[in-house]
Design a protein around this motif. Structure first.
Motif, PDB file in Angstrom:
ATOM      1  N   GLY A 145       0.799  -1.217   0.000  1.00  0.00           N
ATOM      2  CA  GLY A 145       0.000   0.000   0.000  1.00  0.00           C
ATOM      3  C   GLY A 145       0.830   1.264   0.000  1.00  0.00           C
ATOM      4  N   LEU A 146       1.938   1.275   0.753  1.00  0.00           N
ATOM      5  CA  LEU A 146       2.787   2.460   0.784  1.00  0.00           C
ATOM      6  C   LEU A 146       3.465   2.694  -0.563  1.00  0.00           C
ATOM      7  CD1 LEU A 146       4.340   2.179   4.344  1.00  0.00           C
ATOM      8  CD2 LEU A 146       2.814   3.966   3.514  1.00  0.00           C
ATOM      9  N   LYS A 147       3.841   1.638  -1.241  1.00  0.00           N
ATOM     10  CA  LYS A 147       4.426   1.787  -2.576  1.00  0.00           C
ATOM     11  C   LYS A 147       3.428   2.456  -3.517  1.00  0.00           C
ATOM     12  CE  LYS A 147       7.487  -2.228  -2.194  1.00  0.00           C
ATOM     13  NZ  LYS A 147       7.724  -3.627  -2.635  1.00  0.00           N
ATOM     14  N   ILE A 167      -6.325   0.140  -2.851  1.00  0.00           N
ATOM     15  CA  ILE A 167      -5.432  -0.565  -1.938  1.00  0.00           C
ATOM     16  C   ILE A 167      -5.753  -0.215  -0.484  1.00  0.00           C
ATOM     17  CG2 ILE A 167      -3.509   1.067  -1.657  1.00  0.00           C
ATOM     18  CD1 ILE A 167      -3.098  -2.636  -2.541  1.00  0.00           C
ATOM     19  N   MET A 168      -6.452   0.904  -0.278  1.00  0.00           N
ATOM     20  CA  MET A 168      -6.765   1.357   1.080  1.00  0.00           C
ATOM     21  C   MET A 168      -7.953   0.625   1.683  1.00  0.00           C
ATOM     22  SD  MET A 168      -4.783   3.898   2.164  1.00  0.00           S
ATOM     23  CE  MET A 168      -3.412   4.789   1.421  1.00  0.00           C
ATOM     24  N   VAL A 169      -8.806   0.042   0.855  1.00  0.00           N
ATOM     25  CA  VAL A 169     -10.049  -0.535   1.359  1.00  0.00           C
ATOM     26  C   VAL A 169     -10.137  -2.018   1.030  1.00  0.00           C
ATOM     27  CG1 VAL A 169     -11.280   1.663   1.185  1.00  0.00           C
ATOM     28  CG2 VAL A 169     -11.320   0.087  -0.755  1.00  0.00           C
ATOM     29  N   TYR A 170     -10.985  -2.710   1.768  1.00  0.00           N
ATOM     30  CA  TYR A 170     -11.247  -4.122   1.493  1.00  0.00           C
ATOM     31  C   TYR A 170     -12.267  -4.282   0.376  1.00  0.00           C
ATOM     32  CZ  TYR A 170     -12.928  -8.887   2.138  1.00  0.00           C
ATOM     33  OH  TYR A 170     -13.293 -10.189   1.915  1.00  0.00           O
ATOM     34  N   ARG A 232      -3.598  -3.460   3.922  1.00  0.00           N
ATOM     35  CA  ARG A 232      -2.431  -3.739   3.070  1.00  0.00           C
ATOM     36  C   ARG A 232      -1.453  -2.573   3.050  1.00  0.00           C
ATOM     37  NH1 ARG A 232      -5.763  -5.252  -2.188  1.00  0.00           N
ATOM     38  NH2 ARG A 232      -3.732  -5.667  -3.158  1.00  0.00           N
ATOM     39  N   VAL A 233      -1.710  -1.577   3.884  1.00  0.00           N
ATOM     40  CA  VAL A 233      -0.832  -0.415   3.985  1.00  0.00           C
ATOM     41  C   VAL A 233       0.055  -0.533   5.221  1.00  0.00           C
ATOM     42  CG1 VAL A 233      -0.718   2.101   4.092  1.00  0.00           C
ATOM     43  CG2 VAL A 233      -2.568   0.987   2.820  1.00  0.00           C
ATOM     44  N   ILE A 254     -10.860  -5.595  13.069  1.00  0.00           N
ATOM     45  CA  ILE A 254     -12.090  -5.740  12.286  1.00  0.00           C
ATOM     46  C   ILE A 254     -11.788  -6.508  11.005  1.00  0.00           C
ATOM     47  CG2 ILE A 254     -13.986  -4.537  11.153  1.00  0.00           C
ATOM     48  CD1 ILE A 254     -13.472  -2.153  12.971  1.00  0.00           C
ATOM     49  N   ASN A 255     -12.449  -7.637  10.829  1.00  0.00           N
ATOM     50  CA  ASN A 255     -12.308  -8.401   9.597  1.00  0.00           C
ATOM     51  C   ASN A 255     -13.028  -7.706   8.443  1.00  0.00           C
ATOM     52  OD1 ASN A 255     -10.726 -10.482  10.551  1.00  0.00           O
ATOM     53  ND2 ASN A 255     -12.468 -11.786  11.076  1.00  0.00           N
ATOM     54  N   ARG A 256     -12.617  -8.067   7.224  1.00  0.00           N
ATOM     55  CA  ARG A 256     -13.181  -7.465   6.009  1.00  0.00           C
ATOM     56  C   ARG A 256     -13.068  -5.943   6.069  1.00  0.00           C
ATOM     57  NH1 ARG A 256     -16.125 -11.241   3.186  1.00  0.00           N
ATOM     58  NH2 ARG A 256     -17.378  -9.645   2.153  1.00  0.00           N
ATOM     59  N   CYS A 257     -11.877  -5.508   6.430  1.00  0.00           N
ATOM     60  CA  CYS A 257     -11.632  -4.078   6.616  1.00  0.00           C
ATOM     61  C   CYS A 257     -10.191  -3.779   6.263  1.00  0.00           C
ATOM     62  CB  CYS A 257     -11.907  -3.699   8.071  1.00  0.00           C
ATOM     63  SG  CYS A 257     -11.601  -1.959   8.448  1.00  0.00           S
ATOM     64  N   GLY A 258     -10.008  -2.711   5.474  1.00  0.00           N
ATOM     65  CA  GLY A 258      -8.670  -2.303   5.071  1.00  0.00           C
ATOM     66  C   GLY A 258      -8.113  -1.209   5.970  1.00  0.00           C
ATOM     67  N   HIS A 259      -7.463  -0.215   5.347  1.00  0.00           N
ATOM     68  CA  HIS A 259      -6.739   0.816   6.082  1.00  0.00           C
ATOM     69  C   HIS A 259      -7.657   1.915   6.608  1.00  0.00           C
ATOM     70  CE1 HIS A 259      -3.028   2.720   7.261  1.00  0.00           C
ATOM     71  NE2 HIS A 259      -3.228   3.783   6.506  1.00  0.00           N
TER      72      HIS A 259
END
Length: 280
Positions: A145-147, A167-170, A232-233, A254-259
């Protein structure tokens, strides 16, 4: 009531320069600090949260220097902790709850450890920690994610920002829509000097001053540490590390959750933060 950003927009002068912020509500002050991606603002990071939190609190969501409509800065000299303290001083606030996503979470951690007299509560979502030379989890080096975030600073077009949001979200289908990507792209491209500043500063931007991990155990503010299992970040292990070192801490994974837990799970986030601040 449905808030319109233009109705709650404010500006105030600090030692660093003009800070643009959103403010609404009454009660204990809650400062929402946004993340470090291109196009981030207090409003874009917290639009589903500001109104809900304002039912119980005085909510303040600033654009940090270089982002949104706040003053441009040199990343080699700016200290986000000092900026946050200057904002409190300018607003006449002695102590506030700090809620921070990503870069904003890292700033909130530094505030709680370095300026504890100004922080009543600490809430973080996906804060990066310098576990080693830019290690964000088991793999080492910059995360996926940082890339992509740094790629988006070089290409802040709607397409470049779309890749960043994805990339920030699920749930890409629900949250990486054209409205958000267009809003963040427009906000980023109107501050091209900021994009250039980040690129020139390299990987140390947008966090030139890292938290001292040896001071984490000295944090006395109650802490609510929220992290997306599918981030993923910044790996969720950073929050487990924080929970192990902050005495009065509780972690929510929290499952099913991104950044962006505050966006993807806004209702749950609003309930968690409201109950935490009211009852601690």
């Amino acid at each position: 009531m449905t808030l319109q950003v233009e109705n709650i927009a404010r500006e105030i002068e600090t030692e660093t320069g003009t800070i643009h912020y959103n403010e609404v509500g009454e009660g204990h002050p809650v400062v929402l600090l946004h993340g470090g991606g291109p196009g981030a603002t207090g409003w874009s990071n917290y639009s589903p949260n500001i109104e809900a939190l304002s039912r119980n609190f005085r909510v303040i969501a600033p654009d940090m220097p270089g982002w949104g409509d706040s003053v441009a800065v040199d990343f080699n000299t700016v200290d986000h902790v000092e900026v946050a303290v200057q904002l409190l001083d300018a607003l006449g606030i002695e102590k506030a709850a700090f809620v921070g996503n990503s870069m904003g979470g890292h700033t909130s951690i530094r505030l709680a450890s370095e300026r504890p007299e100004r922080v009543s509560h600490l809430v973080t979502m996906g804060p990066p920690l310098q576990m080693g030379p830019f290690i964000f989890g088991a793999g080492g080096g910059l995360s996926e994610g940082l890339k992509i975030m740094y790629d988006a600073y070089r290409d802040a077009s709607p397409e470049g920002i779309r890749r960043l949001v994805e990339i920030m979200v699920y749930d890409k289908a629900r949250f990486a829509g054209p409205e958000l990507t267009a809003e963040r792209s427009e906000a980023a491209l109107k501050r091209r000097e900021h994009l250039d500043n980040v690129i020139a500063a390299g990987p140390k931007a947008p966090i030139p001053i890292w938290a001292d991990k040896s001071k984490l155990s000295g944090i006395t503010a109650p802490a609510l540490l929220i992290h997306g299992r599918d981030d993923r970040v910044v790996s969720f292990e950073s929050t487990l590390f924080l929970a192990a070192h902050i005495a009065d801490a509780r972690a929510v994974l929290i499952n099913r959750c991104g950044h962006w837990a505050q966006l993807e799970h806004a209702d749950e986030f609003n309930r968690l933060v409201t109950d935490f601040i009211l009852n601690n």
